[in-house]
Scaffold this motif. Structure first.
Motif, short mmCIF file in Angstrom:
data_model
loop_
_atom_site.label_atom_id
_atom_site.label_comp_id
_atom_site.label_asym_id
_atom_site.label_seq_id
_atom_site.Cartn_x
_atom_site.Cartn_y
_atom_site.Cartn_z
N GLY A 1 -7.89 20.29 2.02
CA GLY A 1 -8.26 21.46 1.24
C GLY A 1 -8.46 21.17 -0.23
O GLY A 1 -7.93 20.20 -0.77
N TYR B 215 -14.75 25.92 5.49
CA TYR B 215 -14.00 27.17 5.61
C TYR B 215 -13.52 27.59 4.23
O TYR B 215 -13.35 26.76 3.32
CB TYR B 215 -12.77 26.98 6.51
CG TYR B 215 -13.05 26.64 7.95
CD1 TYR B 215 -13.31 25.33 8.34
CD2 TYR B 215 -13.05 27.64 8.93
CE1 TYR B 215 -13.55 25.01 9.66
CE2 TYR B 215 -13.30 27.32 10.26
CZ TYR B 215 -13.55 26.01 10.61
OH TYR B 215 -13.79 25.70 11.93
N ILE C 120 -11.61 24.46 2.72
CA ILE C 120 -11.19 23.42 3.66
C ILE C 120 -12.40 22.98 4.49
O ILE C 120 -13.15 23.82 4.99
CB ILE C 120 -10.09 23.91 4.61
CG1 ILE C 120 -8.87 24.39 3.81
CG2 ILE C 120 -9.68 22.83 5.59
CD1 ILE C 120 -7.76 24.95 4.69
N GLY D 297 -9.58 18.54 6.71
CA GLY D 297 -9.21 17.96 5.44
C GLY D 297 -8.03 18.71 4.83
O GLY D 297 -7.65 19.77 5.32
#
Lengths: 117, 110
Positions: free
Chosen positions: A111, A36, A93, A109
């Motif tokens: 990021g 993302y 991310i 996670g």
């Protein structure tokens, strides 16, 4: 829930260079990993989905030759931003997805902040 | 294409007040809906996940409801505290892909 790590947590690079971001699922076999991107004060936008051992599937508008994704194992996926430009500066991310019992869950996670100068 | 909307975009309340955050989505064919918390410059913390067959989930001071047929979810935070200040995101899962709302930024004043 599962633990997902990202490395590095932040990176500054010069325009035109490439940057690799790692996403590791530490205690969870991730059949699928998601990447993302989040611009300031905006929501997360899915960039691509990758299944272990397969080519990634990119969302509309995301350049696959610019954002190279490798998902070599059930615990590791990498995102390489090639020939980075200032407009690629963003918060990236990853998440690891897989079956947990009868349901499907994603674990995120922490990021990676990318700044391209 | 799934569209997720969160209202309001920002909210400021005095400590102790209850918070009500709204999320709506256009495609009701979802697997689940999840609420996350995001602190500035940080990743996501999962708060609650509601499966499509469920109507609500509770965890401590948090309660989330889901009305799939009308495409709505509400997150309630009871007796807010300054530590609850953050951005709250809802995300809906269609076919294992998450679509996120833009978030509600909450400020709890001491």
């Amino acid at each position: 829930g599962a633990v997902v790590s990202q490395h590095p947590s932040w990176v500054i690079c010069k325009s035109g260079t490439s940057v690799k971001i790692e996403c590791r699922s530490l205690d969870f076999q991730a059949t699928t990993m998601f990447w993302y991107r989040q611009f300031p004060k905006q929501s997360l936008m899915l960039m691509a989905t990758s299944n272990e051992g397969s080519k990634a599937t990119y969302e509309q508008g995301v350049e696959k030759d610019k954002f190279l994704i490798n998902h070599a194992s059930l615990t590791l996926s990498t995102l390489t931003v090639t020939s980075a430009h200032p407009e690629d500066s963003s918060f990236y991310i990853c998440s690891a997805g897989g079956r947990v019992g009868s349901s499907y869950e994603q674990y995120f996670g922490p990021g990676t902040r990318l700044t391209v100068t | 294409k799934q569209e997720v909307t969160q209202i309001p975009a920002a909210l400021s309340v005095p400590e102790g007040e209850n918070l009500v955050l709204n999320c709506s989505f256009t495609d009701s064919a979802i697997y689940n809906l999840q609420w996350f918390r995001q602190d500035p410059g940080k990743g996501l913390t999962s708060l609650l996940l509601i499966q499509s067959s469920q109507r609500e989930q509770t965890s401590g001071r948090l309660n989330a409801s889901l009305d799939k047929s009308s495409g709505r979810s509400t997150l309630y935070i009871a007796a807010s505290q300054p530590g609850d200040s953050a951005t709250y995101l809802c995300a809906v899962d269609n076919d294992y892909k998450l679509s996120f709302g833009a978030g509600t930024t909450v400020t709890v004043r001491a």
